[in-house]
Design a protein around this motif. Structure first.
Motif, short mmCIF file in Angstrom:
data_model
loop_
_atom_site.label_atom_id
_atom_site.label_comp_id
_atom_site.label_asym_id
_atom_site.label_seq_id
_atom_site.Cartn_x
_atom_site.Cartn_y
_atom_site.Cartn_z
N ASP A 151 0.88 -1.17 0.00
CA ASP A 151 0.00 0.00 0.00
C ASP A 151 0.91 1.22 0.00
N TYR A 170 -5.16 2.68 -8.15
CA TYR A 170 -5.85 2.25 -6.93
C TYR A 170 -6.62 0.95 -7.13
N GLU A 182 -10.53 2.49 -1.43
CA GLU A 182 -9.46 2.22 -2.39
C GLU A 182 -8.11 2.62 -1.80
N PRO A 184 -3.73 2.93 -2.90
CA PRO A 184 -2.81 2.94 -4.04
C PRO A 184 -1.86 1.74 -3.99
#
Length: 230
Positions: A151, A170, A182, A184
């Motif tokens: 993440d 995302y 969501e 990334p």
């Protein structure tokens, strides 16, 4: 299979070649004992190979990048690897650099995650051996949704990749306990040299960071290299 005893074989050769010249003796040995000689040579070669590659071989990588579903030849990946090693100044006697383009799967489908390529990929992620993966946006997002990518907004990654936040890709994690929103998991590199210079992908191209990588800073260095002309 008939056992071969070296001591007995040597005595047999001495007895059968007694009185022969050196040239005749050599010809006799080659004619009648070439299988034994070949076996010994092979055994010695295998032993040297084993000691070199398994006991003293390179076991760690500066960086390991998997390029998924590459439909072009390996030439672009090989040239990229060569150029990047020169750019980074890596000493390959110390550690290796692996750019693997032999990985074909679609992480967005059940069928695509049941093939051997994906199983190997998942095992490498779990072991922390995979540092980065490159592929289409949908594929990387699906890999990330399964929890196999960092993440990039997490505490450990946020500062490292902050300069690429406008390029984040995302996904919504399958694990709702981690997040219902969501997160990334990739960086869009569609206009990087991976596409423009090396032609590894035709257009859509995203990089993700392996969930258990120990080389996140090396991934950042690689990212800067492929994006330096943007």
């Amino acid at each position: 299979m008939r056992k071969i005893y070296i001591r007995g074989t040597i005595e047999e050769i001495k007895s059968n070649t007694q009185g022969m010249s050196r040239k005749e003796r050599l010809g006799y040995i080659v004619t009648y004992y070439w299988l034994q000689i070949g076996g010994v040579i092979f055994a010695v070669f295998f032993l040297v190979y084993f000691l070199t590659h398994f006991l003293f071989g390179i076991k760690e990588n500066w960086i390991y990048v998997t390029f998924t579903n590459v439909l072009t030849s390996d030439e672009g990946v090989n040239v990229l690897r060569k150029d990047y090693i020169e750019y980074a100044g890596y000493d390959l006697k110390e550690k290796n650099v692996v750019f693997n383009s032999n990985s074909y799967f679609d992480a967005a489908t059940v069928q695509g995650t049941n093939n051997n390529y994906f199983q190997v990929f998942a095992a490498m992620v779990e072991a922390g051996d995979l540092d980065a993966v490159i592929g289409t946006g949908d594929n990387i997002a699906a890999v990330g949704a399964g929890g196999r990518l960092k993440d990039l907004a997490s505490d450990e990654m946020r500062e490292l990749f902050a300069g690429y936040s406008e390029r984040f890709v995302y996904c919504t994690p399958i694990d709702e306990e981690y997040s219902e929103d969501e997160v990334p998991v990739g960086i869009d590199i569609s206009d990087s040299s991976v596409v423009e210079k090396y032609g590894i992908y035709p257009c859509d191209c995203v990089l993700g960071v392996g969930a258990n990588t120990k080389n996140a800073e090396e991934v950042l260095r690689f990212l800067k290299f492929i994006c330096e002309d943007i």
